[in-house]
Scaffold this active site. Structure first.
Site, PDB file in Angstrom:
ATOM      1  N   ASP A  79       0.857  -1.192   0.000  1.00 36.63           N
ATOM      2  CA  ASP A  79       0.000   0.000   0.000  1.00 36.63           C
ATOM      3  C   ASP A  79       0.898   1.248   0.000  1.00 36.63           C
ATOM      4  O   ASP A  79       1.841   1.343   0.792  1.00 36.63           O
ATOM      5  CB  ASP A  79      -0.867  -0.050   1.273  1.00 36.63           C
ATOM      6  CG  ASP A  79      -1.971   0.994   1.287  1.00 36.63           C
ATOM      7  OD1 ASP A  79      -2.375   1.451   0.205  1.00 36.63           O
ATOM      8  OD2 ASP A  79      -2.442   1.332   2.401  1.00 36.63           O
ATOM      9  N   HIS A  80       0.597   2.191  -0.867  1.00 33.83           N
ATOM     10  CA  HIS A  80       1.329   3.475  -0.921  1.00 33.83           C
ATOM     11  C   HIS A  80       2.850   3.344  -0.947  1.00 33.83           C
ATOM     12  O   HIS A  80       3.541   3.939  -0.105  1.00 33.83           O
ATOM     13  CB  HIS A  80       0.919   4.387   0.245  1.00 33.83           C
ATOM     14  CG  HIS A  80      -0.491   4.863   0.152  1.00 33.83           C
ATOM     15  ND1 HIS A  80      -0.905   5.835  -0.730  1.00 33.83           N
ATOM     16  CD2 HIS A  80      -1.603   4.464   0.809  1.00 33.83           C
ATOM     17  CE1 HIS A  80      -2.211   6.023  -0.604  1.00 33.83           C
ATOM     18  NE2 HIS A  80      -2.665   5.193   0.312  1.00 33.83           N
ATOM     19  N   HIS A 112      -7.534   9.815   4.238  1.00 41.51           N
ATOM     20  CA  HIS A 112      -7.190   8.718   5.149  1.00 41.51           C
ATOM     21  C   HIS A 112      -7.518   9.104   6.596  1.00 41.51           C
ATOM     22  O   HIS A 112      -7.506  10.283   6.943  1.00 41.51           O
ATOM     23  CB  HIS A 112      -5.700   8.401   5.050  1.00 41.51           C
ATOM     24  CG  HIS A 112      -5.303   7.796   3.735  1.00 41.51           C
ATOM     25  ND1 HIS A 112      -4.539   8.447   2.808  1.00 41.51           N
ATOM     26  CD2 HIS A 112      -5.599   6.591   3.191  1.00 41.51           C
ATOM     27  CE1 HIS A 112      -4.360   7.673   1.761  1.00 41.51           C
ATOM     28  NE2 HIS A 112      -4.990   6.535   1.949  1.00 41.51           N
ATOM     29  N   THR A 140      -8.940   2.246   8.612  1.00 40.37           N
ATOM     30  CA  THR A 140      -9.363   2.902   9.852  1.00 40.37           C
ATOM     31  C   THR A 140     -10.518   2.161  10.541  1.00 40.37           C
ATOM     32  O   THR A 140     -10.541   2.053  11.776  1.00 40.37           O
ATOM     33  CB  THR A 140      -9.741   4.370   9.570  1.00 40.37           C
ATOM     34  OG1 THR A 140      -8.598   5.011   8.995  1.00 40.37           O
ATOM     35  CG2 THR A 140     -10.137   5.102  10.831  1.00 40.37           C
TER      36      THR A 140
HETATM   37  P1  13P Z   1      -9.058   4.621   5.595  1.00 44.06           P
HETATM   38  O1  13P Z   1      -8.196   5.481   6.472  1.00 44.06           O
HETATM   39  O2  13P Z   1     -10.304   5.318   5.203  1.00 44.06           O
HETATM   40  O3  13P Z   1      -9.314   3.292   6.173  1.00 44.06           O
HETATM   41  O4  13P Z   1      -8.247   4.389   4.224  1.00 44.06           O
HETATM   42  C1  13P Z   1      -7.281   3.388   4.111  1.00 44.06           C
HETATM   43  C2  13P Z   1      -6.495   3.501   2.853  1.00 44.06           C
HETATM   44  O5  13P Z   1      -6.837   4.193   1.905  1.00 44.06           O
HETATM   45  C3  13P Z   1      -5.258   2.698   2.776  1.00 44.06           C
HETATM   46  O6  13P Z   1      -4.535   2.945   1.618  1.00 44.06           O
HETATM   47  O1  G3H Z   2      -2.915   4.450   3.667  1.00 44.89           O
HETATM   48  C1  G3H Z   2      -3.223   4.443   4.832  1.00 44.89           C
HETATM   49  C2  G3H Z   2      -3.297   3.243   5.651  1.00 44.89           C
HETATM   50  O2  G3H Z   2      -4.270   3.472   6.624  1.00 44.89           O
HETATM   51  C3  G3H Z   2      -1.962   2.860   6.235  1.00 44.89           C
HETATM   52  O3  G3H Z   2      -1.646   3.685   7.297  1.00 44.89           O
HETATM   53  O4  G3H Z   2       0.745   4.340   6.985  1.00 44.89           O
HETATM   54  O5  G3H Z   2      -0.375   4.363   9.254  1.00 44.89           O
HETATM   55  O6  G3H Z   2       0.211   2.202   8.126  1.00 44.89           O
HETATM   56  P1  G3H Z   2      -0.171   3.650   7.961  1.00 44.89           P
HETATM   57 ZN    ZN Z   3      -4.619   4.907   0.845  1.00 48.32          ZN
END
Ligand code: 13P
Ligand code: G3H
Ligand code: ZN
Length: 340
Positions: free
Chosen positions: A83-84, A192, A272
């Site tokens: 993720d990201h 987020h 979240t």
């Molecule tokens: P939320 O913070 O809305 O759960 O989003 C998570 C998210 O986009 C992770 O990449």
């Molecule tokens: O992209 C957002 C996700 O909630 C991951 O969050 O970077 O705190 O692990 P984090």
């Molecule tokens: Zn995200």
């Protein structure tokens, strides 16, 4: 069943008109919560780890936990997704550590604080697409910037500022052509974290019309919605009832996500809501049983609470019931598909 690439799952989801929750994990209990929810609803799953999660958990632990999940659930197709990712290096190290899918988030610079130029976004995303596809690994890119802050990644845009960085549908079309990615994350006003909207979002702040426009231009593109937690009031109430201090806020209504799924949304990122569920369960035990000190007595209920949220999303997004029907393609088998 081996871990499968994102592309295979999203192609199947598109053919059958469903969406898939992409659920974040940082530890064993969260992986177990997702797998129990998947097993109980017969759902294929996307399990994702942010950079912060990889640092917290350690790639070796994470890889073995994911392999354990696959071994224990041979009938559930599992995608393991970065993720990201903030740079090609992050994505490449994820691939080396067994991830079957990566997000190159070139919407922001490598520090994750400032919006990138279009050209820079294309450059880093394309670099990852070339390297990942050579290994049959799928790639998600992002155009436009979300609001909110993530650990180490997120421009920290307010609800109003986020409205100025929404995805431009014409640019999205160009971006997909310029990069050859598998899934496109878009900015439609979500952010987020636990503070997304000050009141229940209407169409002027939660811009589902942008998704409809992108889908019209790119009917075969898999769209990704980030910041898709719904922030259920009942979960917020439990936290506050047992000593927490969450200010009022609204999330993305599940029915809006369902509308998005009708217009090409295939991957729905939720973190979240899981965090809220676990935190509420733990706070409740700590308050109700102050003499308890066995971690299993609070991590177990936290896992159960997260499982219920995951199940609800799996059913609502339509992925429930499909586990046995998703092709079990491996990354290796996708290499030839990508060559074409
Ligand atoms: P939320 O913070 O809305 O759960 O989003 C998570 C998210 O986009 C992770 O990449
Ligand atoms: O992209 C957002 C996700 O909630 C991951 O969050 O970077 O705190 O692990 P984090
Ligand atoms: Zn995200």
């Amino acid at each position: 069943m081996p871990l499968i690439p994102l592309r295979t799952l999203l192609d199947h989801a598109a053919e059958n008109d469903y969406g898939v929750a992409a659920l974040n994990v940082n530890n064993m209990e969260q992986i177990q919560a997702i797998m129990e929810a998947a097993a109980e609803t017969d759902s294929p799953v996307i399990i994702q780890a942010s950079r912060g999660a990889r640092t917290y958990t350690n790639d070796n632990y994470l890889r073995h936990l994911m392999l354990a999940a696959a071994e224990l659930n041979p009938n559930i197709p599992i995608v393991m997704h970065q993720d990201h990712g903030n740079s090609p290096a992050t994505c490449l190290s994820a691939i080396e550590n067994g991830f079957t899918s990566v997000m190159m988030d070139g919407s922001l610079d490598e520090a994750g604080k400032t919006p990138n130029s279009y050209e820079q976004n294309v450059k880093v995303t394309k670099e990852v697409v070339v390297a990942a596809h050579a290994k049959g690994v799928s790639v998600e890119g992002e155009i436009g910037c979300l609001g909110g802050i993530e650990d180490g990644h997120g421009a920290g845009l307010s609800e109003d500022e986020a409205q100025e960085h929404l995805t431009d549908p014409a640019q999205a079309e160009q971006f997909v052509a310029d990069t050859g990615l598998d899934a496109l994350a878009v900015a439609i006003g979500t952010s987020h974290g636990a503070y997304k909207f000050a009141k229940k979002p209407t169409g002027d702040v939660l811009r589902m019309d942008v998704i409809e426009d992108i889908h019209k231009r790119l009917p075969n593109c898999h769209i990704v919605m980030h910041g898709s937690s719904s922030l259920p009031q009942e979960l917020r109430d439990i936290i506050n009832e047992f000593g927490g201090d969450l200010k009022p806020a609204y999330g993305v209504p599940v029915e809006e996500i369902q509308r998005g799924i009708k217009y090409g949304v295939r991957k729905v990122n939720v973190d979240t809501d899981s965090r809220l569920a676990m935190t509420g369960a733990i706070r409740k035990i700590f308050v109700q049983k102050p003499s308890e000190f066995d971690p299993r007595k609070y991590l177990g209920p936290a896992r159960d609470a997260m499982k219920e949220v995951c199940k609800a999303r799996m059913i609502a997004f339509g992925q429930a019931g499909w586990a046995g029907k998703v092709p079990t393609t491996t990354c290796k088998q996708l290499i030839d598909f990508y060559k074409k």
